[in-house]
Design a protein around this motif. Structure first.
Motif, PDB file in Angstrom:
ATOM      1  N   ARG A  25       6.977   2.448  -6.484  1.00  0.00           N
ATOM      2  CA  ARG A  25       7.846   1.840  -7.501  1.00  0.00           C
ATOM      3  C   ARG A  25       9.190   1.416  -6.901  1.00  0.00           C
ATOM      4  O   ARG A  25       9.736   0.365  -7.252  1.00  0.00           O
ATOM      5  N   GLU A  28       8.554  -1.752  -5.011  1.00  0.00           N
ATOM      6  CA  GLU A  28       8.359  -2.867  -5.945  1.00  0.00           C
ATOM      7  C   GLU A  28       9.711  -3.347  -6.482  1.00  0.00           C
ATOM      8  O   GLU A  28       9.949  -4.553  -6.596  1.00  0.00           O
ATOM      9  N   LYS A  45       4.280  -9.026  -1.852  1.00  0.00           N
ATOM     10  CA  LYS A  45       3.827  -8.701  -3.213  1.00  0.00           C
ATOM     11  C   LYS A  45       2.334  -8.345  -3.200  1.00  0.00           C
ATOM     12  O   LYS A  45       1.910  -7.395  -3.860  1.00  0.00           O
ATOM     13  N   LEU A  48       1.827  -4.839  -1.671  1.00  0.00           N
ATOM     14  CA  LEU A  48       2.147  -3.785  -2.641  1.00  0.00           C
ATOM     15  C   LEU A  48       1.054  -3.663  -3.703  1.00  0.00           C
ATOM     16  O   LEU A  48       0.699  -2.561  -4.106  1.00  0.00           O
ATOM     17  N   SER A  49       0.526  -4.784  -4.115  1.00  0.00           N
ATOM     18  CA  SER A  49      -0.559  -4.773  -5.099  1.00  0.00           C
ATOM     19  C   SER A  49      -1.790  -4.051  -4.549  1.00  0.00           C
ATOM     20  O   SER A  49      -2.427  -3.258  -5.258  1.00  0.00           O
ATOM     21  N   LYS A  52      -1.140  -0.377  -4.530  1.00  0.00           N
ATOM     22  CA  LYS A  52      -1.205   0.135  -5.896  1.00  0.00           C
ATOM     23  C   LYS A  52      -2.666   0.379  -6.300  1.00  0.00           C
ATOM     24  O   LYS A  52      -2.989   1.373  -6.950  1.00  0.00           O
TER      25      LYS A  52
END
Length: 105
Positions: A25, A28, A45, A48-49, A52
């Motif tokens: 988090r 992000e 991005k 990070l996805s 996750k």
């Protein structure tokens, strides 16, 4: 191995997962603050996805041992986490943590 030791390992697994979710988090938020115009924004991005999704897979793997993710603490489970399950999941969490720590905006 004693029950106390096994429970302690489960608690450490839970703590490590929470820690890596907080780190995700934070990363992000840093990415969002850098703005969509920043170089490599879309690539970062996507990374990070992907991380996750790995975290979600770990949570799912843990929750299959009970009604919910929090059941990792429940000693009355039909299929409690074994020591080898805990080791594998902790290794995956460590891998994600290392990726997040290497993550640069």
């Amino acid at each position: 191995m004693g029950t106390s030791s096994q429970k302690n390992k489960k608690e450490k697994l839970f703590d490590e997962l929470i820690s890596v979710k907080i780190l995700l988090r934070k990363k992000e938020k840093e990415l969002k603050q850098s703005g969509a115009d920043a170089p490599g924004f879309e690539t970062l991005k996507k990374e990070l996805s992907d991380l996750k999704k790995k975290i979600a897979a770990i949570e799912k793997a843990i929750s299959k041992y009970g009604e919910s993710f929090l059941d990792v603490y429940d000693s009355e489970l039909i299929n409690p986490l074994t020591e080898s399950d805990i080791i594998v999941l902790r290794d995956e969490i460590t891998e994600i943590r290392n990726s997040l720590e290497a993550f640069s905006r």
